[in-house]
Design an enzyme around this catalytic site. Structure first.
Site, PDB file in Angstrom:
ATOM      1  N   LYS A   1      54.445  41.222  60.251  1.00 26.92           N
ATOM      2  CA  LYS A   1      54.044  40.198  61.226  1.00 26.92           C
ATOM      3  C   LYS A   1      54.317  38.797  60.686  1.00 26.92           C
ATOM      4  O   LYS A   1      54.887  37.951  61.375  1.00 26.92           O
ATOM      5  CB  LYS A   1      52.551  40.383  61.550  1.00 26.92           C
ATOM      6  CG  LYS A   1      51.993  39.390  62.549  1.00 26.92           C
ATOM      7  CD  LYS A   1      50.790  39.950  63.276  1.00 26.92           C
ATOM      8  CE  LYS A   1      49.509  39.880  62.476  1.00 26.92           C
ATOM      9  NZ  LYS A   1      48.987  38.501  62.316  1.00 26.92           N
TER      10      LYS A   1
ATOM     11  N   GLN B   1      48.532  30.240  55.766  1.00 25.77           N
ATOM     12  CA  GLN B   1      48.731  29.492  57.008  1.00 25.77           C
ATOM     13  C   GLN B   1      48.601  28.000  56.756  1.00 25.77           C
ATOM     14  O   GLN B   1      49.378  27.204  57.284  1.00 25.77           O
ATOM     15  CB  GLN B   1      47.742  29.964  58.075  1.00 25.77           C
ATOM     16  CG  GLN B   1      48.031  31.407  58.503  1.00 25.77           C
ATOM     17  CD  GLN B   1      47.070  31.948  59.524  1.00 25.77           C
ATOM     18  OE1 GLN B   1      46.097  31.285  59.889  1.00 25.77           O
ATOM     19  NE2 GLN B   1      47.305  33.159  59.992  1.00 25.77           N
TER      20      GLN B   1
ATOM     21  N   ASP C   1      44.062  40.967  54.675  1.00 28.42           N
ATOM     22  CA  ASP C   1      44.018  41.689  55.955  1.00 28.42           C
ATOM     23  C   ASP C   1      43.699  43.173  55.776  1.00 28.42           C
ATOM     24  O   ASP C   1      43.472  43.885  56.757  1.00 28.42           O
ATOM     25  CB  ASP C   1      45.351  41.530  56.696  1.00 28.42           C
ATOM     26  CG  ASP C   1      45.570  40.093  57.158  1.00 28.42           C
ATOM     27  OD1 ASP C   1      44.579  39.358  57.307  1.00 28.42           O
ATOM     28  OD2 ASP C   1      46.736  39.708  57.359  1.00 28.42           O
TER      29      ASP C   1
HETATM   30  C1  S3P Z   1      48.965  34.988  57.476  1.00 25.44           C
HETATM   31  C2  S3P Z   1      48.084  34.553  56.547  1.00 25.44           C
HETATM   32  C3  S3P Z   1      46.720  35.085  56.392  1.00 25.44           C
HETATM   33  C4  S3P Z   1      46.566  36.422  57.106  1.00 25.44           C
HETATM   34  C5  S3P Z   1      47.167  36.405  58.482  1.00 25.44           C
HETATM   35  C6  S3P Z   1      48.641  36.079  58.412  1.00 25.44           C
HETATM   36  C7  S3P Z   1      50.299  34.362  57.545  1.00 25.44           C
HETATM   37  O1  S3P Z   1      45.826  34.166  56.967  1.00 25.44           O
HETATM   38  O2  S3P Z   1      45.207  36.774  57.180  1.00 25.44           O
HETATM   39  O3  S3P Z   1      46.987  37.649  59.116  1.00 25.44           O
HETATM   40  O4  S3P Z   1      51.202  34.917  58.205  1.00 25.44           O
HETATM   41  O5  S3P Z   1      50.466  33.305  56.939  1.00 25.44           O
HETATM   42  P1  S3P Z   1      45.197  32.931  56.125  1.00 25.44           P
HETATM   43  O6  S3P Z   1      46.286  32.010  55.786  1.00 25.44           O
HETATM   44  O7  S3P Z   1      44.214  32.303  57.073  1.00 25.44           O
HETATM   45  O8  S3P Z   1      44.545  33.568  54.945  1.00 25.44           O
END
Ligand code: S3P
Length: 424
Positions: free
Chosen positions: A19, A166, A312
């Site tokens: 994803k 993120q 996750d």
């Molecule tokens: C993700 C980062 C994670 C993860 C999310 C996807 C990403 O979140 O939990 O499902 O694609 O950068 P956080 O950055 O809030 O930890």
């Protein structure tokens, strides 16, 4: 959706594309010159939200039988959308897009579903504001809807209080448009897919430890991206094969990037029999096949730098812990309170409802495993990872488990229940 004790899982499975990498391929492909061809793109609702947002900003995205083709318009080629951009349930879309939008020459409003409107956006508003960006939470509560007015940005060194890919990616993407270098340091290293992909598209980006720096105004060029299988989706099959006696499952083509493979480390600590076969590198990402056999698990400690590498996977790891002998401590996992649902509360509630011995703590939980678990009626809270984790619990428990609002798996794994059924 109902689950009862499962027959052994046997055979082979290939899980859908990652994803995180699928989102990033659409974003970087859009900001590149030329065409980006993405193979094994995840056709889940979250990644489709990203596609829709970029289509609304003038990017042409087409499909062949095996690929998604993104016809990039270059770093400064996005067009002002005609209406509000809707990210649906996708935190990755909302936060990464905010970084891109902060450096455009137009104003955008961004919103999403009820869950996204409760998730903290101050964590991206703060660094973008330091960079000179204008990001307003329209209800003044630090959450979406957001109004982002493109500004002239300046590079900063941001010490992020959270280990969040993120947040890091948001700041790095804004850094593409900033004056001077942009640097992010995080407490522990979070997933580095943005860094790897930005580099392969032509950005000048340098990582050392938990710090990463990017130079502005690169010429990004469209690439071929082959997306590995998502280890976060493989996690449910790993757990099912470990828990259900007689199982032996080969999970093919799984991304095992070391910033994502915490589940493998924790499973090894728990005495799991998982062989990593045929390791290889594909488009800069580590990939392997995983041979998983039923194992007698023991409790462990999950904390610190490991947490971002399995963030996750914690719901399904908690399920494993409930079936393991001895005590498992999960610490430093307060981020789970601000995911698609409050995963800490829900994991404690659902495991307890099935008869597990779970004590909540400030930043995690203590699970004393080995008690018999019984089926229960459990709500997904519209959180895909809760639905999938408790589907697996239901396949290992006595009696029948019913997951209400189970369709939310479409967010990251549309064929999940069918794939499970094929193996058992
Ligand atoms: C993700 C980062 C994670 C993860 C999310 C996807 C990403 O979140 O939990 O499902 O694609 O950068 P956080 O950055 O809030 O930890």
């Amino acid at each position: 959706m109902r689950f009862t004790k499962s027959a052994p899982l046997k055979g082979e499975i290939t899980v859908p594309g990652d994803k995180s990498i699928s989102h990033r391929a659409i974003m970087l492909g859009s900001l590149s010159e030329g065409t980006t061809a993405v193979t094994n793109f995840l056709e889940g609702a979250d990644c489709l939200s990203t596609i829709n947002c970029f289509c609304s900003m003038g990017i042409e995205i087409s499909r062949t039988e095996s690929e998604i083709l993104i016809h990039g318009r270059g770093l400064h080629g996005l067009l002002a959308p005609a209406s509000v951009l809707n990210v649906g349930n996708s935190g990755t879309t909302m936060r990464l897009l905010s970084g891109i939008l902060a450096g455009q020459n137009f104003t955008t409003e961004l919103t999403g579903d009820a869950s996204i409107q409760k998730r903290p956006m101050a964590r991206v508003i703060t660094p973008l504001t330091f960079m000179g960006g204008s990001v307003e939470s329209l209800r003044g509560n630090g959450c979406a809807p957001l109004c982002i007015t493109g500004k002239h940005l300046k590079g900063i060194h941001y010490q992020s209080p959270v280990s969040s890919a993120q947040v890091k990616s948001c700041v790095l993407l804004a850094g593409l448009y900033a004056e001077g270098e942009t640097t992010v340091t995080e407490p522990f290293l979070s997933r580095n897919h943005s860094e790897l992909m930005l580099r392969s598209f032509g950005a000048e980006i340098f990582s050392e430890g938990t710090t990463v720096s990017i130079q502005p105004e690169p010429k990004l060029t469209g690439q071929k991206v082959v997306v590995p299988g998502d280890i976060s989706s493989a996690a449910y099959f790993i757990a099912a094969a470990l828990l259900i006696p007689g199982s032996e499952l080969l999970i093919k083509n799984v991304g095992i990037n070391p910033t994502r493979d915490g589940i493998l480390k924790v499973c090894a600590q728990m005495n799991a029999d998982i062989q990593v076969l045929n390791p290889r590198v594909q488009c800069g990402e580590d990939v392997a096949d995983l041979l998983v056999k039923h194992s007698s698990l023991k409790g462990t400690v999950i904390e610190g730098a490991l947490i971002p590498t399995l963030i996750d996977e914690l719901p399904v790891l908690a399920v494993l812990a409930a079936f393991a002998e001895g005590t498992t401590m999960i610490r430093d996992a307060q981020e789970l309170k601000v995911k698609e649902s409050n995963r800490l509360d829900i994991m404690v509630h659902h495991l307890s409802a099935m008869g597990a011995d779970v004590v909540p703590t400030e930043d995690g939980m203590i699970i004393t495993g080995g008690k018999t678990l019984y089926g229960a009626v459990l709500d997904s809270h519209l959180d895909h990872r809760i639905a999938m984790a408790f589907a697996i619990a239901g396949m290992a428990a006595e009696g029948e488990t019913e997951i209400a609002r189970a369709d939310c798996v479409n967010i990251s794994y549309p064929g999940f229940y069918k794939d499970l059924e094929k193996l058992a």
